[in-house]
Design a protein around this motif. Structure first.
Motif, short mmCIF file in Angstrom:
data_model
loop_
_atom_site.label_atom_id
_atom_site.label_comp_id
_atom_site.label_asym_id
_atom_site.label_seq_id
_atom_site.Cartn_x
_atom_site.Cartn_y
_atom_site.Cartn_z
N GLY A 47 0.83 -1.20 0.00
CA GLY A 47 0.00 0.00 0.00
C GLY A 47 0.86 1.24 0.00
N PRO A 48 0.27 2.37 -0.39
CA PRO A 48 1.05 3.60 -0.46
C PRO A 48 1.54 4.05 0.91
CG PRO A 48 -1.15 3.89 -1.43
CD PRO A 48 -1.12 2.55 -0.79
N SER A 49 2.56 4.88 0.89
CA SER A 49 3.08 5.46 2.12
C SER A 49 1.97 6.23 2.83
CB SER A 49 4.24 6.39 1.74
OG SER A 49 4.77 6.96 2.88
N GLY A 50 1.86 6.03 4.12
CA GLY A 50 0.86 6.75 4.91
C GLY A 50 -0.51 6.10 4.92
N SER A 51 -0.63 4.91 4.29
CA SER A 51 -1.96 4.28 4.20
C SER A 51 -2.36 3.55 5.49
CB SER A 51 -1.99 3.30 3.02
OG SER A 51 -0.99 2.31 3.14
N GLY A 52 -1.38 3.26 6.36
CA GLY A 52 -1.70 2.61 7.64
C GLY A 52 -1.05 1.26 7.84
N LYS A 53 -0.09 0.89 6.99
CA LYS A 53 0.55 -0.43 7.08
C LYS A 53 1.27 -0.63 8.41
CE LYS A 53 3.11 0.32 3.45
NZ LYS A 53 2.68 1.73 3.23
N SER A 54 2.12 0.34 8.75
CA SER A 54 2.88 0.20 10.00
C SER A 54 1.95 0.20 11.21
CB SER A 54 3.92 1.32 10.14
OG SER A 54 4.90 1.18 9.13
N THR A 55 0.92 1.03 11.12
CA THR A 55 -0.05 1.08 12.23
C THR A 55 -0.71 -0.29 12.41
OG1 THR A 55 -0.40 3.42 11.74
CG2 THR A 55 -2.05 2.34 13.13
N LEU A 56 -1.06 -0.93 11.29
CA LEU A 56 -1.66 -2.28 11.34
C LEU A 56 -0.69 -3.27 12.00
CD1 LEU A 56 -3.87 -4.36 10.48
CD2 LEU A 56 -2.56 -4.63 8.35
N ILE A 57 0.56 -3.24 11.56
CA ILE A 57 1.58 -4.14 12.13
C ILE A 57 1.69 -3.90 13.65
CG2 ILE A 57 4.07 -4.68 12.16
CD1 ILE A 57 2.67 -5.78 9.64
N ASN A 58 1.71 -2.61 14.02
CA ASN A 58 1.86 -2.27 15.45
C ASN A 58 0.67 -2.74 16.29
OD1 ASN A 58 4.27 -1.09 14.77
ND2 ASN A 58 3.50 1.02 14.85
N MET A 59 -0.50 -2.89 15.67
CA MET A 59 -1.67 -3.42 16.39
C MET A 59 -1.46 -4.91 16.71
SD MET A 59 -3.85 -0.92 16.63
CE MET A 59 -2.52 0.27 16.65
N ILE A 60 -0.81 -5.61 15.77
CA ILE A 60 -0.67 -7.07 15.91
C ILE A 60 0.52 -7.43 16.81
CG2 ILE A 60 -0.39 -9.26 14.64
CD1 ILE A 60 -1.70 -7.83 12.20
N THR A 61 1.57 -6.61 16.77
CA THR A 61 2.71 -6.86 17.67
C THR A 61 2.43 -6.33 19.08
OG1 THR A 61 3.72 -4.77 17.00
CG2 THR A 61 4.46 -6.75 15.84
N GLY A 62 1.39 -5.50 19.20
CA GLY A 62 1.12 -4.89 20.50
C GLY A 62 2.04 -3.71 20.79
N ILE A 63 2.78 -3.27 19.79
CA ILE A 63 3.62 -2.08 19.97
C ILE A 63 2.73 -0.86 20.19
CG2 ILE A 63 5.19 -0.50 18.71
CD1 ILE A 63 6.55 -3.08 17.58
N ASP A 64 1.53 -0.89 19.60
CA ASP A 64 0.54 0.17 19.84
C ASP A 64 -0.83 -0.51 20.03
OD1 ASP A 64 -0.50 2.68 20.19
OD2 ASP A 64 -0.01 3.41 18.18
N ARG A 65 -1.78 0.24 20.56
CA ARG A 65 -3.09 -0.34 20.87
C ARG A 65 -4.20 0.27 20.01
NH1 ARG A 65 -3.10 -2.83 25.91
NH2 ARG A 65 -1.13 -2.57 27.02
#
Ligand code: ADP
Ligand code: MG
Length: 236
Positions: A47-65
């Motif tokens: 997906g394009p930059s800024g689309s939310g990929k890292s945020t999605l990953i962080n939800m699954i690793t628990g790095i973010d909630r």
């Protein structure tokens, strides 16, 4: 316990909304997304930059909630865990691989791989160096074990980071653009290592910008403006 046995997905992201507060108001980054991944799957995220990929990953690793919704990994609701519980859970269940490796610079490569074992205590102290060497051998780095990370090439550092992610034998590996900082030949080698891990039964979710590598991933999810698609359909 019944909840654990009823959920047969290794990863189950359910109606996850993630908002951030920006200076101009609320930013809606994940707009009620769903993603189910079985054990043994290899999933690419594009997906394009800024689309939310890292945020999605962080939800699954628990790095973010998540702001709302549920994230289950191996049947456990990680969005409900305390920071302490999360750190322990992540240590045993999720190996995380970063774009910039994030090895500790003052520890040798071997010590970097032993560190998560010291934290989780799955292996006895005297077994840990031997296991770390076995993992370094698996990624082709046994001869670099006693060096400091910054004396290694980028590709070698990423392979060391993969060995570290495997330290506690987690079922799930997560990587956010793990080849983004490597030349294409080195990226190819690292990617082949990921394919080997899938063959060994690991589950892998990986963000990649690399079109050629994405073609080799059996299941690719696309993120556009905070919504997940697979084969052109919104994931429900
Ligand atoms: P991608 O990985 O697809 O490039 P990200 O998930 O990093 O995208 O970011 C998606 C959006 O969320 C971007 O607009 C980014 O600016 C915003 N964002 C990410 N993290 C934060 C944060 N901690 N605070 C505010 N906005 C954020
Ligand atoms: Mg990103």
């Amino acid at each position: 316990m019944s909840e654990v046995s009823q959920n047969h997905y290794l990863v189950d992201v359910h109606n996850v909304i993630k908002n951030f507060q920006g200076p101009a108001g609320t930013i809606h980054v994940l707009k009620s997304v769903n993603l189910k991944v079985h054990g043994g799957e290899f999933v690419g995220v594009r997906g394009p930059s800024g689309s939310g990929k890292s945020t999605l990953i962080n939800m699954i690793t628990g790095i973010d909630r998540p702001t709302s919704g549920a994230v289950r990994v191996a049947g456990e609701h990680i969005e409900k865990m305390s920071e302490n519980q999360l750190a322990r859970f992540r240590g045993k269940h999720i190996g995380v691989i970063f774009q910039f490796f994030q090895l500790l610079p003052t520890l040798t490569v071997l010590e970097n791989v032993i560190l998560p074992m010291d934290f989780c205590r799955v292996w006895k102290p005297k077994e840990r160096p031997e296991r770390a060497m076995m993992l370094l051998d698996q990624v082709g780095l046994a001869d670099q074990a006693h060096k400091l990370p910054n004396t290694l090439s980028g590709g070698q550092q990423q392979r060391a980071a993969i060995a570290r992610a495997l330290a506690n034998d987690p079922p799930l590996l997560m990587a956010d653009e793990p080849t983004g900082n490597l030349d294409s030949k080195t990226a190819d080698k690292v990617f082949t290592l990921f394919e080997d891990l899938i063959k060994q039964g690991k589950t892998f979710i990986m963000v990649t910008h690399d079109v050629e590598l994405a073609k080799r991933i059996p299941r690719v999810i696309e993120v556009y403006d905070g919504i997940l698609y697979e084969g052109g359909e919104v994931l429900q």
